[in-house]
Design a protein around this motif. Structure first.
Motif, PDB file in Angstrom:
ATOM      1  N   ASN A   1      -1.954   3.134   7.280  1.00 49.48           N
ATOM      2  CA  ASN A   1      -2.683   4.168   6.559  1.00 49.48           C
ATOM      3  C   ASN A   1      -4.155   3.767   6.487  1.00 49.48           C
ATOM      4  N   ASN A   2      -4.981   4.433   7.279  1.00 53.52           N
ATOM      5  CA  ASN A   2      -6.422   4.158   7.268  1.00 53.52           C
ATOM      6  C   ASN A   2      -7.200   5.219   6.506  1.00 53.52           C
ATOM      7  N   GLU A   3      -6.503   6.039   5.738  1.00 52.84           N
ATOM      8  CA  GLU A   3      -7.163   7.096   4.972  1.00 52.84           C
ATOM      9  C   GLU A   3      -7.720   6.508   3.676  1.00 52.84           C
TER      10      GLU A   3
ATOM     11  N   GLY B   1      -3.967   8.688   0.033  1.00 50.40           N
ATOM     12  CA  GLY B   1      -4.587   9.059   1.298  1.00 50.40           C
ATOM     13  C   GLY B   1      -5.262  10.407   1.172  1.00 50.40           C
TER      14      GLY B   1
ATOM     15  N   ASN C   1       0.809  -1.220   0.000  1.00 53.93           N
ATOM     16  CA  ASN C   1       0.000   0.000   0.000  1.00 53.93           C
ATOM     17  C   ASN C   1       0.843   1.271   0.000  1.00 53.93           C
ATOM     18  N   PHE C   2       2.102   1.163  -0.367  1.00 50.94           N
ATOM     19  CA  PHE C   2       2.967   2.325  -0.512  1.00 50.94           C
ATOM     20  C   PHE C   2       4.128   1.930  -1.416  1.00 50.94           C
TER      21      PHE C   2
ATOM     22  N   LEU D   1       3.847   1.087   7.007  1.00 55.74           N
ATOM     23  CA  LEU D   1       3.020   2.289   6.989  1.00 55.74           C
ATOM     24  C   LEU D   1       1.609   1.880   7.368  1.00 55.74           C
TER      25      LEU D   1
ATOM     26  N   GLY E   1      -2.283  12.407   4.721  1.00 55.26           N
ATOM     27  CA  GLY E   1      -1.119  11.754   5.306  1.00 55.26           C
ATOM     28  C   GLY E   1      -0.837  12.122   6.753  1.00 55.26           C
TER      29      GLY E   1
ATOM     30  N   SER F   1      -2.484  11.351   9.428  1.00 56.44           N
ATOM     31  CA  SER F   1      -2.804  10.294  10.399  1.00 56.44           C
ATOM     32  C   SER F   1      -1.917   9.055  10.231  1.00 56.44           C
ATOM     33  N   TRP F   2      -1.023   9.071   9.257  1.00 57.82           N
ATOM     34  CA  TRP F   2      -0.172   7.914   9.012  1.00 57.82           C
ATOM     35  C   TRP F   2       0.781   7.677  10.183  1.00 57.82           C
ATOM     36  N   THR F   3       1.019   6.401  10.474  1.00 59.36           N
ATOM     37  CA  THR F   3       2.055   6.033  11.443  1.00 59.36           C
ATOM     38  C   THR F   3       3.018   5.068  10.758  1.00 59.36           C
ATOM     39  N   TYR F   4       4.257   5.041  11.248  1.00 57.51           N
ATOM     40  CA  TYR F   4       5.295   4.295  10.573  1.00 57.51           C
ATOM     41  C   TYR F   4       6.148   3.563  11.593  1.00 57.51           C
TER      42      TYR F   4
END
Length: 146
Positions: free
Chosen positions: A104-106, A72, A51-52, A102, A75, A77-80
């Motif tokens: 990513n729930n967007e 998204g 997804n990235f 990553l 970006g 709300s992204w966590t890594y």
């Protein structure tokens, strides 16, 4: 008398300014990278790198900077995280295996590119000064010299 008071004021102030000098030769880069690298075999095995797209990766000092792109909304709300497998391939130089995750729930179709850096000092191997890093989903290997 007034001159003596001024001297007693100026001397301590001058010493305070002299004490603020930076040490440019310091090898302490902690706090410079955005995040730390996690070493966890079970977490590594459970991660899926999708997804990235990893657009680039570069090591400076003790930080690995990963440039990536994903869809998204913005970006924010992204966590890594960067996870090492814990395994060290006994070669010269040694090799380590990493996955970038990553979260990513967007649910938007816009595309964004970002960079994030990870502290590599936890990956250093005693008795060595160089490691080859393999990042899942990235075509090139990176040499980390410390």
């Amino acid at each position: 008398m007034r001159i003596v008071k001024n001297i007693f004021f100026i001397i301590p102030v001058a010493f305070c300014f002299m004490n603020m000098q930076c040490d440019d030769d310091s090898d302490d880069y902690l706090g410079v990278c955005d995040q730390t690298t996690v070493i966890d075999e079970s977490l590594y095995d459970s991660l899926e790198s999708n997804n990235f797209t990893i657009l680039g990766a570069e090591i400076q000092n003790n930080c690995l900077t990963i440039e990536f792109g994903a869809s998204g909304c913005d970006g924010n709300s992204w966590t890594y995280q960067l996870v090492d497998s814990g395994a060290v391939a006994e070669s010269s130089p040694e090799q380590r295996y990493l996955k970038f995750e990553l979260l990513n729930n967007e649910a938007c179709l816009a595309y964004f590119e970002k960079s994030i850096s990870f502290d590599l000092t936890s990956l250093q191997i005693t008795g060595s000064n160089k490691i080859i890093l393999h990042i899942d989903g990235y075509e090139s290997s990176l040499t980390y010299t410390y």
